[in-house]
Design an enzyme around this catalytic site. Structure first.
Site, PDB file in Angstrom:
ATOM      1  N   HIS A 317       0.875  -0.908  -0.335  1.00 29.57           N
ATOM      2  CA  HIS A 317       0.044   0.218   0.194  1.00 29.57           C
ATOM      3  C   HIS A 317       0.863   1.391   0.103  1.00 29.57           C
ATOM      4  CE1 HIS A 317       0.963   1.229   4.233  1.00 29.57           C
ATOM      5  NE2 HIS A 317       0.491  -0.113   4.896  1.00 29.57           N
ATOM      6  N   CYS A 335       3.197  -4.883   6.524  1.00 26.23           N
ATOM      7  CA  CYS A 335       2.990  -4.338   5.252  1.00 26.23           C
ATOM      8  C   CYS A 335       4.177  -4.144   4.187  1.00 26.23           C
ATOM      9  CB  CYS A 335       1.886  -3.474   4.815  1.00 26.23           C
ATOM     10  SG  CYS A 335       0.086  -3.958   5.521  1.00 26.23           S
TER      11      CYS A 335
END
Length: 423
Positions: A317, A335
């Site tokens: 992201h 992440c």
């Protein structure tokens, strides 16, 4: 898998090809041999006058000395019931579940080498609507979508399917591909998830049609399947992402050629990213990571251009707050952080179903934590099938294992519950 031919189950007349007779053919001897040939016979299921038949019933056939040349299945109003033949010829599966508390008639004709035919008829009545609890199934493969070349067909189950019921369930899971690229189903050890793939990634342009024909299917002694689910989707271009923790770089490939390299920041040592071969599961232009109540969590943050990799909440992201660290240090909660501009570009390149490989981190991807069908080699994957896998199915090549691949296959799979922990 379904056989490619489709049958609307009405009576079919099949003429046998005439025998070619030449000048030197001994007609009487041929007639004697024909007379000596055993006549055909067929056993049909459900049995005649059977009652309380599950609505998942199919017309089963066991043939001796011949082959099926005609099938007719009608409801109690005389209307034909369309169905498709099983690939092994063992039966015909109605295109939709049968109705509860209705009577059906099946008539099967077989022809033998003797030139004779045999016909058997069976009439059966389906059961009333079941009061047993249903096993909820979720098909993570949507109709009219375009997927990446690594997209497995994935089914989730709640409660899990017990080992003794998995073969019966798997026999009702159908995948058809055009052009043909057969594969197999493989079960996670806890029975919460089953995945289907071929030995090699799908060819771009392939059409994949799926049917999970579980409505009314007895599952174990205490449950039934909840619903029939169908979907047909296309396979798009071949895109893959390689993420290397050592270099802190993501390499983006299309059709085997490098498109671009992006600096990344992965999970810090206390919350490391998973190493392994996974698949992009979802894409969101905007989403919210809410980690309240989770270990090492407690934050709520809005993020852009997020692409899910695991059920446990690992995403690729946009992370403008860590752009100064990307390419140098790991600062995330697991992440893959990329720049705002890089994440925006990446969203226009990737598809759900694209292969993503992460290597060099502190932990390994666990089986079932996402779409993990490619995290093991073909032989290991095929071991998870509850039914025999054709011996001829194997990869077209035997390449060196991808550096991000791990053995896996034995660790317990996490519950397939979506977590938006992110970070």
């Amino acid at each position: 898998m379904f056989v490619r031919r489709r049958l609307t189950l009405f009576a079919m007349t099949v003429a046998a090809a005439p025998l070619a007779v030449g000048a030197c053919t001994a007609g009487p001897r041929s007639a004697v041999k024909q007379a000596e040939a055993a006549p055909p016979s067929v056993t049909v299921t459900p049995a005649d006058r059977a009652r309380d038949v599950p609505i998942s019933a199919e017309v089963g056939t066991k043939v001796s000395n011949g082959r099926v040349t005609g099938v007719k299945l009608t409801d109690d109003k005389g209307r034909p019931v369309p169905a498709q033949a099983r690939e092994d010829g063992s039966g015909w599966v109605p295109d939709a579940p049968l109705a509860n508390s209705r009577t059906y008639t099946a008539e099967v004709t077989v022809s033998g080498d003797s030139g004779k035919t045999a016909t058997r008829k069976t009439t059966f009545t389906t059961m009333a609507r079941s009061t047993k609890p249903a096993v909820t199934s979720e098909l993570y493969f949507q109709d009219k979508q375009t997927y990446g070349t690594a997209m497995p067909v994935v089914l989730g189950f709640d409660p899990p399917i017990p080992p003794e019921a998995r073969a019966d369930v798997q026999r009702r899971l159908f995948v058809r591909t055009s052009p043909s690229q057969p594969g197999t189903w493989s079960w996670m050890s806890d029975g919460k998830q089953a995945e289907y793939r071929a030995p090699d990634r799908w060819k771009p342009g392939t059409t994949i049609s799926v049917r999970s024909a579980l409505e009314g299917l007895p599952i174990g002694k205490e449950a039934v399947g909840d619903s029939d689910r169908v979907a047909t989707a296309k396979v798009g271009r071949q895109v893959s992402l390689d993420i290397d923790n050592t270099t802190k770089q993501m390499t983006v490939y299309q059709d085997g050629k490098v498109l671009r390299k992006l600096p990344v920041s992965l999970g810090k040592p206390s919350t490391p990213s998973s190493s392994g071969t996974m698949v992009i599961m979802e894409k969101h232009e905007h989403t919210t990571f809410d980690t309240r109540g989770e270990p090492d969590g407690g934050y709520v943050v809005d993020v852009d251009d997020a692409q899910r990799l695991t059920w446990g909440g690992e995403f690729i992201h946009s992370a403008p707050w860590s752009e100064g660290e990307q390419g140098y240090n790991n600062t995330s909660h697991g992440c893959t952080n990329v720049s705002a501009a890089g994440a925006d570009w990446l969203m226009g390149v990737t598809q759900v179903g694209d292969l993503v490989t992460v290597k060099g981190t502190e932990v390994q991807l666990q089986p079932g934590n996402g779409f993990t069908a490619w995290n093991v080699g073909w032989n290991e994957f095929a071991k998870g099938s509850a039914l025999p896998v054709p011996a001829g199915l194997k990869p077209t090549q035997s390449p060196t294992p991808h550096p991000g691949a791990v053995a896996g296959g034995s660790a317990p799979a996490p519950t397939p519950t979506r977590s938006n922990s992110g970070g």
